[in-house]
Design a protein around this motif. Structure first.
Motif, PDB file in Angstrom:
ATOM      1  N   ARG A  25      -0.197   5.773  24.400  1.00 22.48           N
ATOM      2  CA  ARG A  25       0.828   4.762  24.180  1.00 22.48           C
ATOM      3  C   ARG A  25       2.215   5.397  24.109  1.00 22.48           C
ATOM      4  NH1 ARG A  25      -1.040   0.319  21.809  1.00 22.48           N
ATOM      5  NH2 ARG A  25      -2.945   0.982  22.839  1.00 22.48           N
ATOM      6  N   ILE A  26       2.328   6.521  23.435  1.00 21.59           N
ATOM      7  CA  ILE A  26       3.621   7.209  23.339  1.00 21.59           C
ATOM      8  C   ILE A  26       4.056   7.718  24.704  1.00 21.59           C
ATOM      9  CG2 ILE A  26       4.814   9.218  22.380  1.00 21.59           C
ATOM     10  CD1 ILE A  26       3.107   8.899  19.860  1.00 21.59           C
ATOM     11  N   ARG A  27       3.119   8.305  25.438  1.00 18.77           N
ATOM     12  CA  ARG A  27       3.447   8.836  26.759  1.00 18.77           C
ATOM     13  C   ARG A  27       3.921   7.722  27.698  1.00 18.77           C
ATOM     14  NH1 ARG A  27      -0.995  10.888  27.534  1.00 18.77           N
ATOM     15  NH2 ARG A  27      -1.961   9.309  28.882  1.00 18.77           N
ATOM     16  N   GLN A  28       3.216   6.609  27.703  1.00 17.93           N
ATOM     17  CA  GLN A  28       3.587   5.499  28.578  1.00 17.93           C
ATOM     18  C   GLN A  28       4.918   4.877  28.156  1.00 17.93           C
ATOM     19  OE1 GLN A  28       0.105   3.028  28.127  1.00 17.93           O
ATOM     20  NE2 GLN A  28      -1.018   4.050  29.785  1.00 17.93           N
ATOM     21  N   GLY A  29       5.109   4.721  26.847  1.00 14.00           N
ATOM     22  CA  GLY A  29       6.362   4.138  26.369  1.00 14.00           C
ATOM     23  C   GLY A  29       7.557   4.998  26.707  1.00 14.00           C
ATOM     24  N   ARG A  30       7.428   6.310  26.536  1.00 12.97           N
ATOM     25  CA  ARG A  30       8.530   7.217  26.859  1.00 12.97           C
ATOM     26  C   ARG A  30       8.821   7.198  28.359  1.00 12.97           C
ATOM     27  NH1 ARG A  30       8.957  12.002  22.666  1.00 12.97           N
ATOM     28  NH2 ARG A  30      10.466  12.694  24.198  1.00 12.97           N
ATOM     29  N   ALA A  31       7.777   7.149  29.164  1.00  9.04           N
ATOM     30  CA  ALA A  31       7.973   7.124  30.617  1.00  9.04           C
ATOM     31  C   ALA A  31       8.693   5.850  31.036  1.00  9.04           C
ATOM     32  CB  ALA A  31       6.624   7.236  31.324  1.00  9.04           C
ATOM     33  N   THR A  32       8.332   4.734  30.408  1.00  8.58           N
ATOM     34  CA  THR A  32       8.992   3.466  30.726  1.00  8.58           C
ATOM     35  C   THR A  32      10.468   3.525  30.379  1.00  8.58           C
ATOM     36  OG1 THR A  32       6.963   2.210  30.334  1.00  8.58           O
ATOM     37  CG2 THR A  32       9.023   0.990  30.236  1.00  8.58           C
ATOM     38  N   ALA A  33      10.797   4.089  29.201  1.00 12.45           N
ATOM     39  CA  ALA A  33      12.198   4.199  28.796  1.00 12.45           C
ATOM     40  C   ALA A  33      12.951   5.177  29.699  1.00 12.45           C
ATOM     41  CB  ALA A  33      12.283   4.643  27.344  1.00 12.45           C
ATOM     42  N   SER A  34      12.338   6.299  30.017  1.00 14.34           N
ATOM     43  CA  SER A  34      13.007   7.324  30.833  1.00 14.34           C
ATOM     44  C   SER A  34      13.290   6.836  32.246  1.00 14.34           C
ATOM     45  CB  SER A  34      12.158   8.593  30.886  1.00 14.34           C
ATOM     46  OG  SER A  34      11.995   9.150  29.598  1.00 14.34           O
ATOM     47  N   SER A  35      12.472   5.913  32.738  1.00 13.35           N
ATOM     48  CA  SER A  35      12.659   5.410  34.097  1.00 13.35           C
ATOM     49  C   SER A  35      13.684   4.283  34.171  1.00 13.35           C
ATOM     50  CB  SER A  35      11.320   4.913  34.659  1.00 13.35           C
ATOM     51  OG  SER A  35      10.826   3.816  33.898  1.00 13.35           O
ATOM     52  N   GLY A  36      14.296   3.955  33.042  1.00 12.08           N
ATOM     53  CA  GLY A  36      15.343   2.935  33.040  1.00 12.08           C
ATOM     54  C   GLY A  36      14.841   1.508  33.039  1.00 12.08           C
ATOM     55  N   ARG A  37      13.573   1.308  32.677  1.00  9.58           N
ATOM     56  CA  ARG A  37      13.022  -0.047  32.715  1.00  9.58           C
ATOM     57  C   ARG A  37      13.216  -0.819  31.411  1.00  9.58           C
ATOM     58  NH1 ARG A  37       7.065   0.852  34.558  1.00  9.58           N
ATOM     59  NH2 ARG A  37       7.426   2.991  33.837  1.00  9.58           N
ATOM     60  N   VAL A  38      13.878  -0.198  30.429  1.00 13.57           N
ATOM     61  CA  VAL A  38      14.268  -0.913  29.215  1.00 13.57           C
ATOM     62  C   VAL A  38      15.730  -1.321  29.374  1.00 13.57           C
ATOM     63  CG1 VAL A  38      14.546  -0.794  26.712  1.00 13.57           C
ATOM     64  CG2 VAL A  38      12.645   0.406  27.815  1.00 13.57           C
ATOM     65  N   GLN A  39      15.978  -2.601  29.404  1.00  8.03           N
ATOM     66  CA  GLN A  39      17.313  -3.119  29.697  1.00  8.03           C
ATOM     67  C   GLN A  39      17.811  -3.981  28.537  1.00  8.03           C
ATOM     68  OE1 GLN A  39      16.390  -5.273  33.252  1.00  8.03           O
ATOM     69  NE2 GLN A  39      15.950  -3.436  34.449  1.00  8.03           N
ATOM     70  N   GLU A  40      19.135  -4.060  28.447  1.00  9.55           N
ATOM     71  CA  GLU A  40      19.799  -4.920  27.454  1.00  9.55           C
ATOM     72  C   GLU A  40      19.324  -4.609  26.028  1.00  9.55           C
ATOM     73  OE1 GLU A  40      19.553  -9.072  28.527  1.00  9.55           O
ATOM     74  OE2 GLU A  40      19.658  -8.601  30.661  1.00  9.55           O
ATOM     75  N   LEU A  41      19.256  -3.336  25.702  1.00  8.39           N
ATOM     76  CA  LEU A  41      18.873  -2.945  24.348  1.00  8.39           C
ATOM     77  C   LEU A  41      19.995  -3.310  23.382  1.00  8.39           C
ATOM     78  CD1 LEU A  41      16.934  -1.440  22.406  1.00  8.39           C
ATOM     79  CD2 LEU A  41      18.197   0.649  22.950  1.00  8.39           C
ATOM     80  N   ASN A  42      19.661  -4.079  22.363  1.00 14.02           N
ATOM     81  CA  ASN A  42      20.637  -4.499  21.366  1.00 14.02           C
ATOM     82  C   ASN A  42      20.119  -4.179  19.970  1.00 14.02           C
ATOM     83  OD1 ASN A  42      22.764  -5.858  22.977  1.00 14.02           O
ATOM     84  ND2 ASN A  42      21.108  -7.249  23.540  1.00 14.02           N
ATOM     85  N   THR A  43      21.063  -3.860  19.092  1.00 15.86           N
ATOM     86  CA  THR A  43      20.694  -3.598  17.702  1.00 15.86           C
ATOM     87  C   THR A  43      21.431  -4.575  16.803  1.00 15.86           C
ATOM     88  OG1 THR A  43      22.461  -1.950  17.469  1.00 15.86           O
ATOM     89  CG2 THR A  43      20.275  -1.150  18.097  1.00 15.86           C
ATOM     90  N   SER A  44      20.740  -5.054  15.799  1.00 11.70           N
ATOM     91  CA  SER A  44      21.321  -5.900  14.766  1.00 11.70           C
ATOM     92  C   SER A  44      20.618  -5.536  13.471  1.00 11.70           C
ATOM     93  CB  SER A  44      21.131  -7.380  15.101  1.00 11.70           C
ATOM     94  OG  SER A  44      19.752  -7.690  15.216  1.00 11.70           O
ATOM     95  N   PRO A  45      21.167  -5.920  12.324  1.00  8.73           N
ATOM     96  CA  PRO A  45      20.514  -5.560  11.068  1.00  8.73           C
ATOM     97  C   PRO A  45      19.043  -5.986  11.037  1.00  8.73           C
ATOM     98  CG  PRO A  45      22.698  -6.405  10.630  1.00  8.73           C
ATOM     99  CD  PRO A  45      22.446  -6.613  12.096  1.00  8.73           C
ATOM    100  N   GLY A  46      18.167  -4.980  10.987  1.00  8.91           N
ATOM    101  CA  GLY A  46      16.743  -5.246  10.889  1.00  8.91           C
ATOM    102  C   GLY A  46      16.011  -5.501  12.188  1.00  8.91           C
ATOM    103  N   ARG A  47      16.685  -5.380  13.331  1.00  5.23           N
ATOM    104  CA  ARG A  47      15.975  -5.699  14.578  1.00  5.23           C
ATOM    105  C   ARG A  47      16.552  -4.991  15.791  1.00  5.23           C
ATOM    106  NH1 ARG A  47      13.551 -11.405  16.691  1.00  5.23           N
ATOM    107  NH2 ARG A  47      12.006 -10.740  15.169  1.00  5.23           N
ATOM    108  N   LEU A  48      15.632  -4.551  16.681  1.00  6.62           N
ATOM    109  CA  LEU A  48      15.962  -4.088  18.025  1.00  6.62           C
ATOM    110  C   LEU A  48      15.425  -5.123  19.001  1.00  6.62           C
ATOM    111  CD1 LEU A  48      14.587  -0.423  17.821  1.00  6.62           C
ATOM    112  CD2 LEU A  48      16.960  -1.092  17.550  1.00  6.62           C
ATOM    113  N   THR A  49      16.175  -5.432  20.040  1.00  8.87           N
ATOM    114  CA  THR A  49      15.683  -6.338  21.076  1.00  8.87           C
ATOM    115  C   THR A  49      16.001  -5.747  22.441  1.00  8.87           C
ATOM    116  OG1 THR A  49      17.752  -7.622  21.114  1.00  8.87           O
ATOM    117  CG2 THR A  49      15.979  -8.393  19.647  1.00  8.87           C
ATOM    118  N   ALA A  50      15.168  -6.064  23.414  1.00 10.10           N
ATOM    119  CA  ALA A  50      15.392  -5.570  24.777  1.00 10.10           C
ATOM    120  C   ALA A  50      14.498  -6.330  25.750  1.00 10.10           C
ATOM    121  CB  ALA A  50      15.113  -4.075  24.871  1.00 10.10           C
TER     122      ALA A  50
END
Length: 258
Positions: A25-50
């Motif tokens: 799960r960690i390997r796949q998640g990191r690969a997904t993030a490294s390939s630029g497939r996580v878009q519109e990452l936003n932070t707010s108090p208590g939450r990450l969304t993307a």
């Protein structure tokens, strides 16, 4: 001392999964993030969304709920920043105040959240307790923290403006100096010598070393906002000045020798 980004990623080791499943799960998640497939990452108090692009045309809508620190815990962090000028200066410059997480932990405050307290929500995502797309959002946040410390502080409950205001109030309460009034400064001596070279006193033949250790130890000045650190920007000049001063001293001693 470990960077916030590295500590954030290390938190994934706490995923409540079997070792093989966790590693996958960690390997796949990191690969997904490294390939630029996580878009519109936003932070707010208590939450990450993307939005995470997976194996279908429509991206997954992902949220990661992170517990906010209590006001009491934030008071401890603010007090550390208010009394540690170097850390506060780095934060003002948008740089990670390296020791803050460790100093806070010594007082019982975990700036980096435990993964056991985190909730992953993947709208229309894979039917699994810890979705890979959720881990990808976590990994994308780790990448962001390499460049900017404020998203971590925001997701833990303090936006930049509020945090800086609380630090200012704490500094005033503790009587910490806010600096030297501009009206007391004089430009005389900034661009020309205030006296002759002969009037300069050398306490010993040993001058500042070429590596400018004092500047490295002090860190960037308060309010520094340069893209480069003060050491990187001025270090070469300090080394050159040190070399020139040593040469002048050597020439003076040679002239004075019988």
């Amino acid at each position: 001392m470990t960077s916030w980004s590295a500590q954030w990623m290390e938190a994934l080791e706490g995923l409540p999964l079997e070792d093989d499943a966790k590693a996958r799960r960690i390997r796949q998640g990191r690969a997904t993030a490294s390939s630029g497939r996580v878009q519109e990452l936003n932070t707010s108090p208590g939450r990450l969304t993307a939005r995470v692009q997976g194996g279908r045309p429509t991206p997954y809508l992902v949220a990661v709920d992170v517990p906010q620190l209590s006001n009491e815990e934030w008071a401890i962090i603010v007090d550390i920043l208010a009394t540690q000028v170097r850390l506060c200066a780095r934060l003002l410059a948008g740089q990670e105040p390296e020791e803050l997480a460790d100093l806070a932990k010594e007082q019982g405050v975990d700036l980096i959240p435990s993964i056991a307290d985190v909730t992953f929500i993947a709208g229309h995502g894979p039917d699994e307790e810890i979705p890979t797309v959720g881990v990808a959002v976590w990994a994308a946040m780790g990448q962001v923290l390499r460049q900017d410390p404020y998203p971590l502080l925001r997701v833990r409950g303090r936006a930049r403006e509020r945090l800086l205001h609380e630090i200012s109030v704490a500094r005033g309460r503790s009587g910490a100096p806010d600096g030297i009034p501009l009206s007391t400064l004089s430009p005389v001596g900034w661009t020309r010598a205030r006296g002759t070279f002969e009037a300069v006193y050398f306490p010993s033949p040993t001058l500042a070393t070429r590596q400018a250790p004092s500047l490295a130890a002090l860190g960037d000045p308060q309010g520094w906002a340069g893209a480069m650190s003060a050491l990187d920007l001025f270090g070469t000049m300090i080394e050159a000045a040190s070399t020139h001063a040593e040469q002048l001293l050597d020439d003076q001693e040679s002239t004075a020798s019988p």
